[in-house]
Design a protein around this motif. Structure first.
Motif, PDB file in Angstrom:
ATOM      1  N   TYR A   1      28.864  20.189  11.588  1.00  0.00           N
ATOM      2  CA  TYR A   1      29.348  18.925  11.073  1.00  0.00           C
ATOM      3  C   TYR A   1      30.608  18.484  11.783  1.00  0.00           C
ATOM      4  CZ  TYR A   1      26.098  20.179   7.333  1.00  0.00           C
ATOM      5  OH  TYR A   1      25.008  20.543   6.618  1.00  0.00           O
ATOM      6  N   GLY A   2      30.790  18.888  12.955  1.00  0.00           N
ATOM      7  CA  GLY A   2      31.963  18.461  13.722  1.00  0.00           C
ATOM      8  C   GLY A   2      33.024  19.530  13.754  1.00  0.00           C
ATOM      9  N   ASN A   3      34.178  19.147  14.336  1.00  0.00           N
ATOM     10  CA  ASN A   3      35.235  20.141  14.487  1.00  0.00           C
ATOM     11  C   ASN A   3      36.416  19.866  13.558  1.00  0.00           C
ATOM     12  OD1 ASN A   3      36.178  17.866  15.699  1.00  0.00           O
ATOM     13  ND2 ASN A   3      36.497  18.780  17.727  1.00  0.00           N
ATOM     14  N   LEU A   4      36.274  18.950  12.623  1.00  0.00           N
ATOM     15  CA  LEU A   4      37.344  18.652  11.668  1.00  0.00           C
ATOM     16  C   LEU A   4      37.069  19.350  10.357  1.00  0.00           C
ATOM     17  CD1 LEU A   4      37.762  14.812  12.274  1.00  0.00           C
ATOM     18  CD2 LEU A   4      39.091  16.673  13.260  1.00  0.00           C
ATOM     19  N   THR A   5      38.147  19.799   9.710  1.00  0.00           N
ATOM     20  CA  THR A   5      37.983  20.442   8.413  1.00  0.00           C
ATOM     21  C   THR A   5      38.510  19.580   7.283  1.00  0.00           C
ATOM     22  OG1 THR A   5      40.103  21.575   8.669  1.00  0.00           O
ATOM     23  CG2 THR A   5      38.124  22.748   9.385  1.00  0.00           C
ATOM     24  N   SER A  24      26.173   5.312   3.175  1.00  0.00           N
ATOM     25  CA  SER A  24      25.595   5.381   4.521  1.00  0.00           C
ATOM     26  C   SER A  24      25.006   6.746   4.849  1.00  0.00           C
ATOM     27  CB  SER A  24      26.659   5.008   5.560  1.00  0.00           C
ATOM     28  OG  SER A  24      27.694   5.973   5.542  1.00  0.00           O
ATOM     29  N   LEU A  25      25.214   7.747   3.995  1.00  0.00           N
ATOM     30  CA  LEU A  25      24.682   9.094   4.278  1.00  0.00           C
ATOM     31  C   LEU A  25      23.228   9.209   3.842  1.00  0.00           C
ATOM     32  CD1 LEU A  25      27.418  11.707   3.345  1.00  0.00           C
ATOM     33  CD2 LEU A  25      26.493  11.206   5.570  1.00  0.00           C
ATOM     34  N   ASP A  26      22.461   9.904   4.648  1.00  0.00           N
ATOM     35  CA  ASP A  26      21.084  10.239   4.303  1.00  0.00           C
ATOM     36  C   ASP A  26      20.987  11.770   4.342  1.00  0.00           C
ATOM     37  OD1 ASP A  26      18.376  10.273   3.847  1.00  0.00           O
ATOM     38  OD2 ASP A  26      17.856   9.902   5.962  1.00  0.00           O
ATOM     39  N   PRO A  27      20.842  12.444   3.175  1.00  0.00           N
ATOM     40  CA  PRO A  27      20.815  13.913   3.157  1.00  0.00           C
ATOM     41  C   PRO A  27      19.701  14.494   4.024  1.00  0.00           C
ATOM     42  CG  PRO A  27      21.019  13.056   0.930  1.00  0.00           C
ATOM     43  CD  PRO A  27      20.773  11.886   1.828  1.00  0.00           C
ATOM     44  N   ALA A  28      18.568  13.821   4.135  1.00  0.00           N
ATOM     45  CA  ALA A  28      17.459  14.340   4.934  1.00  0.00           C
ATOM     46  C   ALA A  28      17.815  14.394   6.410  1.00  0.00           C
ATOM     47  CB  ALA A  28      16.222  13.464   4.723  1.00  0.00           C
ATOM     48  N   SER A  29      18.671  13.449   6.872  1.00  0.00           N
ATOM     49  CA  SER A  29      19.064  13.466   8.278  1.00  0.00           C
ATOM     50  C   SER A  29      19.960  14.655   8.588  1.00  0.00           C
ATOM     51  CB  SER A  29      19.777  12.155   8.641  1.00  0.00           C
ATOM     52  OG  SER A  29      21.020  12.067   7.963  1.00  0.00           O
ATOM     53  N   GLY A  31      19.380  17.593   7.187  1.00  0.00           N
ATOM     54  CA  GLY A  31      18.574  18.789   6.921  1.00  0.00           C
ATOM     55  C   GLY A  31      18.666  19.256   5.480  1.00  0.00           C
ATOM     56  N   LEU A  32      19.180  18.405   4.603  1.00  0.00           N
ATOM     57  CA  LEU A  32      19.284  18.773   3.200  1.00  0.00           C
ATOM     58  C   LEU A  32      18.096  18.201   2.436  1.00  0.00           C
ATOM     59  CD1 LEU A  32      23.077  18.046   2.614  1.00  0.00           C
ATOM     60  CD2 LEU A  32      22.004  20.237   3.074  1.00  0.00           C
TER      61      LEU A  32
END
Length: 195
Positions: A1-5, A24-29, A31-32
């Motif tokens: 999920y990137g390099n930011l915490t 704007s989030l799609d959980p399936a994209s 892998g959830l």
């Protein structure tokens, strides 16, 4: 999920930013996937196989087979000793007395068999339950199994086995002592009682 915490926002913008991100989030994209695991688990348990009926049927089959074998072995013994039964009848023994003598002989064997059955049945039960807990654990699922025996059930099983064995012997003997003395002594008598 990137390099930011972590990401810092100024006061009051957190609610607005989180609403934009969630819209704007799609959980399936990512892998959830969301599944009703509780419902699936309850459905799996509801459709499990009840092994009680299988074990009851198997036990009944074994008991019936043992009784038939006991009767068959006693038929062979009675046919082999038919001339002896004929001799006892010819000497004046009543048919009932001959039957009682032979049943008493059978009682000794039945008691010995009952004692052997108890002595071997207890470890056999423990081995089967241990196998169902380990090797065949998929057959019973997640239900914990334990063996339960009491002195009363052990004695009841042994006595029931002895009584059923004596009943199988009595059916055989009843057919034999009804034969004529001449047929018994000549060996022409068949003991097959129509079992």
């Amino acid at each position: 999920y990137g390099n930011l915490t972590a990401v810092r926002y100024k006061d009051g913008t957190l609610d607005r930013v989180s609403a934009e991100i969630l819209s704007s989030l799609d959980p399936a994209s990512l892998g959830l996937a969301f599944r009703p695991v509780l419902k699936e688990g309850l459905d799996a348990v509801a459709h499990s196989v009840d092994m009680g009926g299988l074990f009851l049927g198997l036990s009944g089959f074994i008991v019936i087979a043992a009784l038939l074998l006991t009767g068959m072995m006693f038929v062979f013994d009675a046919e082999k000793r038919a001339s002896e039964t004929g001799l006892l009848l010819a000497l004046g023994f009543r048919r009932r007395r001959v039957m009682t003598l032979r049943i008493m002989e059978g009682l000794v064997l039945a008691v010995a068999g009952g004692a052997a059955g108890v002595a071997l049945g207890i470890p056999c039960n423990a081995a089967i339950v241990a196998g169902l807990r380990t090797v065949w654990k998929d057959a019973v699922g997640v239900f914990p199994l334990q063996s339960y025996m009491s002195e009363a059930t052990i004695v009841t099983g042994a006595v029931a086995g002895i009584v059923m064995s004596l009943a199988a012997m009595a059916v055989t003997l009843k057919a034999q002592v009804r034969s004529s003395i001449r047929d018994l002594q000549s060996g022409a008598s068949s003991v097959a009682p129509g079992i």
